[in-house]
Design a protein around this motif. Structure first.
Motif, PDB file in Angstrom:
ATOM      1  N   HIS A 271       0.847  -1.196   0.000  1.00 28.76           N
ATOM      2  CA  HIS A 271       0.000   0.000   0.000  1.00 28.76           C
ATOM      3  C   HIS A 271       0.878   1.240   0.000  1.00 28.76           C
ATOM      4  O   HIS A 271       1.728   1.407   0.874  1.00 28.76           O
ATOM      5  N   ALA A 272       0.664   2.123  -0.961  1.00 27.23           N
ATOM      6  CA  ALA A 272       1.442   3.358  -1.069  1.00 27.23           C
ATOM      7  C   ALA A 272       0.652   4.521  -0.479  1.00 27.23           C
ATOM      8  O   ALA A 272      -0.572   4.638  -0.691  1.00 27.23           O
ATOM      9  N   PHE A 273       1.354   5.389   0.257  1.00 24.66           N
ATOM     10  CA  PHE A 273       0.728   6.534   0.891  1.00 24.66           C
ATOM     11  C   PHE A 273       1.605   7.764   0.732  1.00 24.66           C
ATOM     12  O   PHE A 273       2.809   7.666   0.459  1.00 24.66           O
ATOM     13  N   GLU A 274       0.996   8.930   0.957  1.00 22.58           N
ATOM     14  CA  GLU A 274       1.712  10.199   0.868  1.00 22.58           C
ATOM     15  C   GLU A 274       1.280  11.095   2.023  1.00 22.58           C
ATOM     16  O   GLU A 274       0.085  11.145   2.369  1.00 22.58           O
ATOM     17  N   ILE A 275       2.242  11.780   2.636  1.00 23.95           N
ATOM     18  CA  ILE A 275       1.934  12.723   3.709  1.00 23.95           C
ATOM     19  C   ILE A 275       2.552  14.079   3.379  1.00 23.95           C
ATOM     20  O   ILE A 275       3.499  14.168   2.596  1.00 23.95           O
ATOM     21  N   ASN A 276       2.019  15.105   4.000  1.00 20.43           N
ATOM     22  CA  ASN A 276       2.482  16.466   3.715  1.00 20.43           C
ATOM     23  C   ASN A 276       3.569  16.911   4.687  1.00 20.43           C
ATOM     24  O   ASN A 276       3.698  18.112   4.971  1.00 20.43           O
ATOM     25  N   LEU A 277       4.342  15.971   5.203  1.00 19.72           N
ATOM     26  CA  LEU A 277       5.451  16.271   6.101  1.00 19.72           C
ATOM     27  C   LEU A 277       6.677  15.494   5.650  1.00 19.72           C
ATOM     28  O   LEU A 277       6.577  14.313   5.329  1.00 19.72           O
ATOM     29  N   PRO A 278       7.841  16.120   5.642  1.00 16.59           N
ATOM     30  CA  PRO A 278       9.065  15.384   5.330  1.00 16.59           C
ATOM     31  C   PRO A 278       9.556  14.623   6.550  1.00 16.59           C
ATOM     32  O   PRO A 278       9.167  14.912   7.683  1.00 16.59           O
ATOM     33  N   GLY A 279      10.405  13.625   6.335  1.00 13.97           N
ATOM     34  CA  GLY A 279      11.071  12.946   7.446  1.00 13.97           C
ATOM     35  C   GLY A 279      10.626  11.516   7.656  1.00 13.97           C
ATOM     36  O   GLY A 279       9.428  11.224   7.693  1.00 13.97           O
ATOM     37  N   LYS A 280      11.623  10.624   7.834  1.00 16.19           N
ATOM     38  CA  LYS A 280      11.320   9.217   8.087  1.00 16.19           C
ATOM     39  C   LYS A 280      10.556   9.059   9.399  1.00 16.19           C
ATOM     40  O   LYS A 280       9.698   8.175   9.518  1.00 16.19           O
ATOM     41  N   HIS A 281      10.869   9.899  10.384  1.00 13.04           N
ATOM     42  CA  HIS A 281      10.156   9.778  11.660  1.00 13.04           C
ATOM     43  C   HIS A 281       8.678  10.112  11.492  1.00 13.04           C
ATOM     44  O   HIS A 281       7.828   9.536  12.176  1.00 13.04           O
ATOM     45  N   ASN A 282       8.346  11.016  10.576  1.00 14.50           N
ATOM     46  CA  ASN A 282       6.941  11.327  10.340  1.00 14.50           C
ATOM     47  C   ASN A 282       6.244  10.241   9.534  1.00 14.50           C
ATOM     48  O   ASN A 282       5.037  10.035   9.671  1.00 14.50           O
TER      49      ASN A 282
END
Length: 452
Positions: A271-282
């Motif tokens: 499953h592919a997703f996208e978030i509006n924050l950079p960073g592996k921790h996010n």
């Protein structure tokens, strides 16, 4: 109406006035400066204040009932029909009332703790689940022994999902919050160094965060950072779900692609997703929301819509355009060594900037480990970072450590934050990105404001 004084009399049985009537309670509050209506006033006692002194103000501003410490004399101005509930301790009464109301409404409760990322995770979870459920979440920093009960009591009777952030400084505090909230799902985002001054070690911090399982409902789920060895003892517990980058996790995060505006990734290569924050921790913070949503039967499309719509609590990797098109990353809400290093890694990975500047301030509450933990941050500072500015005496050792290396870094240790502004003003252009990170007390956002 959330409940009535009549309902309260079933649980708090020492009272006077018209408490036995069906008087509606819409709000529960402790601050009498706020005008309200149909409110229950809870006078909280502290080391330097006593809310009992403000009962008259509470009545004038809309309170229709109040808790009262039974050891204190009741003022003569209280109307004879005004409902007063006499209790041994008003704070405990507030917590008991919150637990009772939680049971009355019976939403699906998600409790979130961790050294770093709990607020961002809370925002992700609430945003995603709100696409399918009536959702209520912790606002601001209402995550302690007073704020959490008030958050519970602030939810509407229609609430289906309650998302609660749980903060702490000492042992026993998360356990208390867990018993009040009775979570159906508990999340431990990570183990860092926050409050190590009081808890002694990262092992102690892990123990304190694990207290969130104390009030977990039967058959409840526990989501953990599966890459953290200190949380390994929880993995043997039934209902524990691990999320992380290691292939041994139940939910494996991979294929991460990042820019200054967000991140793309996959979970279990499916499953592919996208978030509006950079960073592996996010990415990891978002994964907890995704897993919870999947367990509640939400579709990938609904989950992605919720991730995209997230309204992030301020000053968490907040991207701001400054003077002359400079990019400012305001991550100044708070800091620990772990979160500061994570933010620096984000900066190193950002594409399209020819100059990358770090403005790092003191990290507080590190006790005897302060010097060594600040120095450890230097280990992650390398190209493409080219300029490091530190604010405060504690953070200055980061520069000291960097000076030991044969480095081309431009280094500026300052005592006061205002000293940094003239240096920063030299680099305000669209090819520059500047990160601001420090403990809350330093309020580095004032520098950000001066550059926008």
């Amino acid at each position: 109406m959330k409940f009535t004084t009549k309902w309260m009399t079933e649980h708090f049985q020492s009272y006077q006035g018209a408490a036995g009537d069906h008087i509606d309670i819409e709000h529960v509050y402790t601050d009498t400066r706020k005008e309200t209506s149909k409110a229950l006033f809870v006078p909280i006692e502290g080391d330097s204040f006593d809310g009992h002194q403000f009962l008259q103000s509470a009545i004038e501003n809309g309170a229709v009932a109040a808790f009262w410490n039974k050891e204190k004399p009741l003022p003569s101005f209280v109307p004879t029909d005004f409902p007063i509930f006499f209790v041994n301790d008003t704070l405990i009464a507030l917590q008991q009332l919150a637990h009772l109301y939680r049971s009355l409404i019976n939403p699906h409760v998600i409790g979130i703790t961790g050294s770093n990322g709990k607020t961002t995770t809370k925002d992700f979870v609430a945003s995603v689940l709100s696409k399918s459920y009536e959702t209520h979440k912790t606002k601001g920093n209402f995550n302690n022994h007073i704020g959490l009960p008030l958050t519970i009591l602030d939810m509407s009777p229609a609430t289906q999902v309650l998302v609660l952030e749980m903060g702490m400084n000492h042992f026993g505090e998360i356990e208390q919050l867990s018993f009040i909230a009775e979570p159906d799902v508990a999340v431990i985002t990570n183990i860092g160094e926050s409050h190590i001054e009081y808890l002694g070690s990262r092992e102690g911090i892990a123990q304190a965060k694990s207290e969130i399982t104390a009030g977990l409902k039967q058959n409840g789920k526990v989501l953990v950072d599966g890459d953290e060895p200190l949380l390994a003892p929880l993995h043997t517990r039934e209902g524990v779900v691990s999320c992380g980058f290691d292939s041994k996790n139940q939910y494996v995060l991979s294929n991460i692609d990042m820019n200054d505006r967000g991140s793309q990734f996959t979970i279990n290569e499916a499953h592919a997703f996208e978030i509006n924050l950079p960073g592996k921790h996010n990415v990891k913070n978002a994964s907890f929301a995704i897993v919870i949503a999947q367990q509640l039967g939400m579709s990938q499309e609904q989950i992605q819509e919720g991730l995209r719509a997230m309204d992030l609590t301020g000053m968490r990797l907040e991207r701001i355009e400054g003077k002359n098109g400079v990019t400012l990353i305001n991550d100044a809400y708070n800091a620990s060594p772990t979160s500061m290093m994570a933010s620096i890694e984000v900066m190193k990975d950002l594409p399209h900037f020819s100059r990358k500047i770090l403005v790092l301030g003191d990290i507080l509450e590190l006790g005897e480990l302060s010097d060594s933990l600040h120095r450890s941050i230097a280990a992650v500072i390398a190209e493409p970072i080219d300029t490091v500015i530190t604010i405060g005496n504690r953070a200055s050792v980061i520069v000291e450590e960097l000076e030991k290396e044969d480095s081309s870094l431009a280094l500026y240790p300052f005592t006061e934050k205002e000293e940094a502004i003239p240096v920063l003003e030299q680099y305000l252009n669209e090819d520059t990105v500047i990160l601001f990170k420090a403990s809350r007390k330093l309020a580095l956002e004032t520098i950000v404001q001066s550059l926008t």
